[in-house]
Design an enzyme around this catalytic site. Sequence first.
Site, PDB file in Angstrom:
ATOM      1  N   ARG A  58       5.290  -8.878 -44.682  1.00 44.03           N
ATOM      2  CA  ARG A  58       6.021  -9.061 -46.175  1.00 44.03           C
ATOM      3  C   ARG A  58       5.035  -9.679 -47.068  1.00 44.03           C
ATOM      4  NH1 ARG A  58       9.527  -9.663 -42.166  1.00 44.03           N
ATOM      5  NH2 ARG A  58       7.742 -10.783 -41.410  1.00 44.03           N
ATOM      6  N   THR A  59       4.227 -10.553 -46.744  1.00 45.30           N
ATOM      7  CA  THR A  59       3.411 -11.089 -47.906  1.00 45.30           C
ATOM      8  C   THR A  59       2.440 -10.047 -48.313  1.00 45.30           C
ATOM      9  OG1 THR A  59       3.658 -13.010 -46.983  1.00 45.30           O
ATOM     10  CG2 THR A  59       1.827 -13.032 -48.740  1.00 45.30           C
ATOM     11  N   LYS A  88     -19.681 -10.704 -39.999  1.00 43.33           N
ATOM     12  CA  LYS A  88     -21.118 -10.903 -39.920  1.00 43.33           C
ATOM     13  C   LYS A  88     -21.548 -12.376 -40.312  1.00 43.33           C
ATOM     14  CE  LYS A  88     -21.356  -6.127 -41.623  1.00 43.33           C
ATOM     15  NZ  LYS A  88     -21.969  -5.220 -42.885  1.00 43.33           N
ATOM     16  N   ARG A 109      -5.207 -14.535 -47.347  1.00 38.99           N
ATOM     17  CA  ARG A 109      -4.494 -15.205 -46.243  1.00 38.99           C
ATOM     18  C   ARG A 109      -5.505 -15.178 -45.190  1.00 38.99           C
ATOM     19  NH1 ARG A 109       1.180 -13.708 -43.316  1.00 38.99           N
ATOM     20  NH2 ARG A 109       1.878 -14.761 -45.054  1.00 38.99           N
ATOM     21  N   HIS A 137       1.776 -22.231 -48.421  1.00 43.11           N
ATOM     22  CA  HIS A 137       2.173 -20.701 -48.790  1.00 43.11           C
ATOM     23  C   HIS A 137       3.025 -20.837 -50.283  1.00 43.11           C
ATOM     24  CE1 HIS A 137       2.999 -16.709 -48.337  1.00 43.11           C
ATOM     25  NE2 HIS A 137       3.450 -16.697 -46.943  1.00 43.11           N
TER      26      HIS A 137
END
Length: 311
Positions: A58-59, A88, A109, A137
């Site tokens: 969703r996000t 890396k 995120r 969030h």
Amino acid sequence: MVNLEGKDILRADQLTVGEVEHILDVAERFAESMECDERLETMDGKVLATLFYEPSTRTRLSFETAMARLGGQVVSVADAMTTSSAAKGETLYDTGKMVASYADLAVIRHPRQGSAQELAEGADIPVINGGDGTGQHPTQALLDVYTIRKEKGRLKDLSVTLVGDLKNGRTVHSLAYLLVRFEMKLRFVAPAGLEMPSELKAELRELGAEIEEDPDMEAALRTSDVVYMTRVQKERFEDPGEYERVKGSYVLDGTKVRHAKEGLTIMHPLPRVDEIAKEVDAYEGAAYFRQAANGVPVRMALLALLAGRVA
Ligand code: NCD
């Protein structure tokens, strides 16, 4: 006068009541224009980078849809932990420097708390926290209060019960701050060991929160206007046995809904595992899929405000 141009959105508690209300009002305008199939060019010429180091449906999709609906462009790394230079050993600070030279705004995120802040320190473009580990969030909290306002017609004089993994759930951490801003009455229902962190509770009380804690969900629902169910955050458990012990502690089914206060609004940030029985979906107060849809206009509003493209 609210002005969010150029700002980072890292935590829900950075937002004032005036800012939240303004974001919701702009989101409402965008929702209306989408209903009329209006073609918008608000973000024409702007590029959003979405950096996802953790799973998301969703996000990420709603941020990318929001940008597309505003006539902007998106560049994206979906499995950033394995496909970006993080593999890396690049720091988020350095990644921030790079991203800022490509894009006009970024959403991140990441599994680590504080990660969005780290990226923001390197990036001189607006950075939005799309979930930092067990931290916050904030954009989910914005769409949650937008949903409450839409479903209930107001944000004042409401009693909201947060249920589930309140320790590890970042959505409830951010949401609690916003609910307190609007003087809502809070109830926390959590399995033993997964209660809302005590530092956060202390902070909420300092902000004037009225909080009740009670592991009896059914009792809480008899006097709640809104229930916000959450899943036990399996990925945050070191001991799988511990997860097995607590999962399924709270399940909302048709019988419990029938015994709850009339007109109960049922929310969930999704994905659900088993916290809400499928039979509840047919209940008119079941708002969780509408809630997920609201992510688009709310994120449109935020992007346009941060870019200074709407007043
Ligand atoms: C939430 C998250 O990622 O914190 N999902 C979402 O963004 N709607 C909730 C969860 O994963 O339980």
